[in-house]
Design an enzyme around this catalytic site. Structure first.
Site, PDB file in Angstrom:
ATOM      1  N   LYS A 137     -36.341  23.296 -65.408  1.00 41.66           N
ATOM      2  CA  LYS A 137     -35.837  24.416 -66.211  1.00 41.66           C
ATOM      3  C   LYS A 137     -36.710  24.608 -67.438  1.00 41.66           C
ATOM      4  CE  LYS A 137     -33.371  27.530 -68.224  1.00 41.66           C
ATOM      5  NZ  LYS A 137     -32.120  27.265 -68.900  1.00 41.66           N
TER       6      LYS A 137
ATOM      7  N   HIS B 236     -29.957  34.878 -66.666  1.00 43.04           N
ATOM      8  CA  HIS B 236     -29.425  36.037 -67.415  1.00 43.04           C
ATOM      9  C   HIS B 236     -30.513  37.066 -67.714  1.00 43.04           C
ATOM     10  CE1 HIS B 236     -30.553  33.098 -70.416  1.00 43.04           C
ATOM     11  NE2 HIS B 236     -29.422  32.458 -70.319  1.00 43.04           N
TER      12      HIS B 236
ATOM     13  N   HIS C  67     -26.560  28.128 -79.634  1.00 43.63           N
ATOM     14  CA  HIS C  67     -27.981  27.918 -79.887  1.00 43.63           C
ATOM     15  C   HIS C  67     -28.260  27.386 -81.290  1.00 43.63           C
ATOM     16  CE1 HIS C  67     -29.463  29.184 -76.017  1.00 43.63           C
ATOM     17  NE2 HIS C  67     -28.459  30.046 -76.021  1.00 43.63           N
TER      18      HIS C  67
END
Length: 569
Positions: free
Chosen positions: A219, A274, A322
């Protein structure tokens, strides 16, 4: 001697058949049964005075080698392969047969034998789907797995190590030690799991060791720096090991713009998370990546569907997930740059057109792990109401639209991550991960969740009651979730390199372990019913989205189905 019944009598006894339409929950979506593989007059049904009795629907001589372990009778199957009625036979935890069950001594056309060794689930009037696959998981807490199972999700792919700051923001399980510990933790759960390593590195060695340790892919996340060098290096390693790369691109455009990221990807297959951008990625135009043949685009469920509340809730979610500070103007600007109503509105339509291919959760990191399935069908319903029936749906039902949307959380994430040989559809030879729904609760609250042919989760009434149904009816783990049964009914996915090195033996894993494969040659054309690659443009000033030159947008929904009618809280 023939016997005539009214269509209503037949549906009440054996469930709907060809020509009948079924409403999905309280939505405006209807399915129409395309084919019935059961035989009129020879249907099997369990119960007092019914068919499945010794010498009748049950073969009196068949041993366990000759009959299925479990049969779901008269099920309405909703799958990318079709919408049809059949009996489903399960043997050794796998789907062994789909067609007509019964006793061949008395019945014609029997595809699977019912014997003394066969258990029965009466699926008359019930819908059966493949278990959902959520391919965007932040493994922040183990309780997510129970919530996902109770919603009908049976496979989870992502990364993390628990509520660490890195995991809260990024779907990465970094390094061999963390990967091994998560593989060991996976033993506890009656669900299929796969873990993504951290892909943000401009040297190959730290990436290789993660794949060889058991990661199913890598990722790339902007919070670790999704630079061109990291992207290129990560994809080179992925090509060598045949694993998937998922990416969350550079919202701030610090290392380049979307064109620079696409140049770094250089035509290689990649799963873009997304892709509309509200969850992150090049602002304001990451959405244009969905038009390229090597890009496998997905959405996360907070923007599904676009409603009057979508924008308002996103800012706070983003600040928390975040690690942003509301007192820092730059952090506020960062958050605001992501949340654009124009691209979120376009996302609805792009799903309906088959441009966006998958839907996932982004669990506890701007997403709800138990709402992948609900929000998929809310989006489909909204699009039918706003855009009308699809051109391909020329009958009573919305079969094409339903098949397009169910593929987004079943077969397509399975294909994208190299596990479609094992899971992702109701097909012979696949693990019997099946979800049984009452049509009135379809997409919202399943009746039964089967893992590897055994019931893992179910609605269940008071255990002290004299029958199974008295209140309080709650979702409870069943026997497939207990003891050593979970090792035989679920899979832990690893890379082929780790599998061949015997990672399961090295770590003493008891669960079934299977390698991912067939990933690096994929293109978007391999994603079923969601393979469109139009030219997508975003106006940098207004954020308006155009597809092949045509403006694409929709109004926010004020009311959605599958919502307050079904929940107290």
């Amino acid at each position: 001697m023939s016997f005539s019944m009214s269509r209503k009598q037949y549906a009440d006894m054996f469930g709907p058949t060809v020509g009948d339409a079924i409403r999905l929950a309280d939505s405006e979506l209807f399915i129409e049964i395309e084919k019935d593989y059961t035989t009129y007059g020879d249907e099997v049904k369990f119960g007092g005075g019914k068919v499945i009795r010794d010498g009748m629907g049950q073969h009196p001589l068949a041993t366990s080698d000759e009959c299925v372990d479990l049969v779901l009778t008269n099920a309405i199957i909703v799958d990318y392969t079709g919408i049809y009625k059949a009996d489903i036979g399960i043997k050794d935890g796998m789907i062994a047969s789909i067609g007509k069950a019964g006793n061949p001594l008395l019945m014609d056309g029997v595809d699977m034998v019912i014997g003394a060794a066969t258990e029965v689930i009466a699926a008359e009037g019930m819908i059966v789907t493949a278990g959902g696959i959520d391919a965007h998981i932040h493994f922040i807490c183990p309780q997510q797995i129970e919530t996902a199972l109770a919603s009908g999700v049976t496979t989870m792919i992502g990364g993390g190590t628990g509520p660490a700051t890195g995991t809260n923001a990024t779907t990465c399980t970094p390094g061999p030690w963390n990967i091994h510990r998560m593989l060991q933790a996976a033993e506890e759960f009656p669900i299929n799991l796969g873990f993504l390593g951290k892909g943000n590195c401009s040297d190959e060695a730290p990436l290789k060791e993660q794949i060889e340790a058991g990661a199913v892919g890598l990722k790339l996340h902007e919070d670790w720096g999704s630079t061109a060098a990291a992207i290129d290096t990560c994809l080179k390693v992925a090509d060598r090991y045949d694993v998937q790369v998922a990416i969350h691109t550079d919202t701030l455009n610090e290392g380049g713009f979307v064109e620079d990221t696409l140049k770094a990807i250089d035509g290689r297959v990649i799963h873009t998370y997304h892709t509309e951008g509200a969850g992150g990625g090049h602002a304001p135009d990451i959405i244009k990546a969905a038009g390229f043949p090597n890009i496998l685009p997905s959405s996360t469920n907070p923007t599904r569907p676009y409603t009057i509340n979508t924008l308002e809730e996103h800012l706070d979610m983003l600040m928390v997930c975040h690690h942003l500070d509301a007192n820092i103007p730059e952090d506020i600007a960062f958050a605001d740059s992501r949340i654009r109503k124009e691209t979120i509105a376009a996302e609805d339509v792009l799903h309906d057109l088959g441009v966006f291919s998958m839907i996932s959760s982004d669990s506890q990191a701007m997403g709800r792990v138990g709402e992948v399935i609900i929000r998929t069908w809310q989006t489909a319903d909204k699009m039918k109401k706003q855009r009308g029936k699809l051109q391909e749906d020329n009958g009573v039902g919305d079969n094409f639209r339903v098949k397009r949307y169910i593929a987004k959380y079943t077969i397509n994430p399975a294909i994208a991550h190299g596990i479609a040989d094992y899971v992702g559809s109701v097909e012979v030879g696949k693990l019997a991960d099946l979800v049984v729904w009452n049509p009135a609760f379809f997409g919202v609250k399943p009746e039964l969740v089967l893992k590897g042919g055994m019931i893992a989760y179910s609605t269940m009434g008071d255990p002290n009651a004299s029958i199974p149904t008295p209140q309080p009816v709650l979702y409870r783990p069943m026997f497939a979730a207990k003891g050593d049964a979970k090792y035989q009914t679920s899979i832990t996915f690893v890379s082929k390199a780790a599998y061949e090195k015997g990672i399961h033996e090295q770590l003493g894993l008891k669960k079934k372990v299977k390698p991912v494969h067939g990933i690096r040659k994929l293109t978007k054309k391999d994603l079923i019913l969601n393979d469109k690659t139009p030219k997508i443009d975003v106006d940098p000033q207004t954020y308006e989205v155009k597809v092949d030159g045509q403006l694409v947008t929709c109004e926010p929904a004020e009311i959605v189905p599958m919502a307050q009618r079904y929940f107290l809280f």
